[in-house]
Design an enzyme around this catalytic site. Structure first.
Site, mmCIF file in Angstrom:
data_model
loop_
_atom_site.group_PDB
_atom_site.id
_atom_site.type_symbol
_atom_site.label_atom_id
_atom_site.label_comp_id
_atom_site.label_asym_id
_atom_site.label_seq_id
_atom_site.Cartn_x
_atom_site.Cartn_y
_atom_site.Cartn_z
ATOM 1 N N GLY A 87 0.855 -23.154 -23.253
ATOM 2 C CA GLY A 87 1.229 -24.520 -22.918
ATOM 3 C C GLY A 87 2.252 -25.023 -23.914
ATOM 4 O O GLY A 87 2.924 -24.241 -24.591
ATOM 5 N N ARG A 88 2.368 -26.320 -24.036
ATOM 6 C CA ARG A 88 3.348 -26.888 -24.963
ATOM 7 C C ARG A 88 2.838 -26.978 -26.397
ATOM 8 O O ARG A 88 3.635 -27.132 -27.323
ATOM 9 C CB ARG A 88 3.793 -28.266 -24.486
ATOM 10 N N GLU A 91 4.377 -24.945 -29.453
ATOM 11 C CA GLU A 91 5.710 -25.361 -29.880
ATOM 12 C C GLU A 91 5.658 -26.234 -31.129
ATOM 13 O O GLU A 91 6.455 -26.071 -32.044
ATOM 14 C CB GLU A 91 6.381 -26.109 -28.733
ATOM 15 N N CYS A 117 0.766 -16.594 -23.039
ATOM 16 C CA CYS A 117 1.856 -17.474 -22.636
ATOM 17 C C CYS A 117 2.696 -17.897 -23.851
ATOM 18 O O CYS A 117 3.212 -17.062 -24.570
ATOM 19 C CB CYS A 117 1.273 -18.661 -21.869
ATOM 20 N N HIS A 118 2.810 -19.215 -24.084
ATOM 21 C CA HIS A 118 3.605 -19.715 -25.201
ATOM 22 C C HIS A 118 2.902 -19.555 -26.545
ATOM 23 O O HIS A 118 3.463 -19.922 -27.574
ATOM 24 C CB HIS A 118 3.954 -21.189 -24.974
ATOM 25 N N TYR A 137 5.036 -15.674 -22.046
ATOM 26 C CA TYR A 137 5.814 -16.245 -20.964
ATOM 27 C C TYR A 137 7.264 -15.794 -21.190
ATOM 28 O O TYR A 137 7.737 -15.787 -22.329
ATOM 29 C CB TYR A 137 5.693 -17.777 -20.969
#
Length: 185
Positions: A87-88, A91, A117-118, A137
């Site tokens: 997800g975000r 980050e 993923c992320h 991802y």
């Protein structure tokens, strides 16, 4: 069974926190879900990322997730493995030095790590991925390569193990990703 640490933050991908949190407990593992600056009982927001034929995933509001441990009280030496959902959240979590120290601990002590993923963004910020085959991802492929990793272009429902690290591109890989991680535990 294993005692696992799951590091997340606001706008973590809904399925990538909910499913592993519950599935790993169903397998008999203890899972402590934490977020910087938050305590046990606090909630984080999630986002649902879906693949609907656009050039990238779509994002919709997900469920709130209730943390079951306090980040400031975590003693990483007491954990057998680490889970990093996507997800975000990765980050900005990669900007938190304490989070990076926690991630490094698992690699330095050769404990199993599962990132999806992320989550690769957090790996790439914390450790060298030299000599490791790593999935994520696809938009994270440049970061995996810049960290020295061999980016694994695999199907969205597949996972790859490289030593004690298990990675996958996105939530459709949960069966493969969790099976491989559980085998390392």
């Amino acid at each position: 069974m294993a005692r696992l640490l799951l590091i997340a933050g606001d706008f973590v991908e809904d399925y990538e926190i909910m499913v592993p949190f519950q599935a790993l407990q169903a397998m008999g593992h203890e899972v402590d879900a934490v977020c910087p600056e938050k305590r046990e009982g606090d909630r984080i927001r999630t986002a649902i990322h879906d693949f609907e034929g656009d050039q990238t995933y779509t994002e919709k509001p997900g469920h709130d997730f209730t943390l079951n441990a306090t980040f400031a009280e975590v003693e990483v030496a007491g954990y057998d493995g680490l889970v990093i959902p996507g997800g975000r959240a990765p980050e900005y979590l990669r900007l938190d030095e304490r989070v990076l120290e926690m991630v490094r601990h698992f690699f330095e002590h050769e404990k199993p790590v599962a990132a999806i993923c992320h989550g690769a963004q957090l790996l790439a910020a914390a450790v060298s991925l030299e000599g490791r085959r790593v999935s994520a991802y696809p938009a994270c492929a440049p970061e995996v390569r810049l960290a020295g990793g061999d980016y694994a272009e695999i199907e969205v429902d597949q996972a790859v193990s490289s030593g004690k690290l298990v990675t996958a591109p996105a939530w459709p890989a949960h069966p493969a990703w969790l099976m491989q991680f559980n085998a390392l535990l």
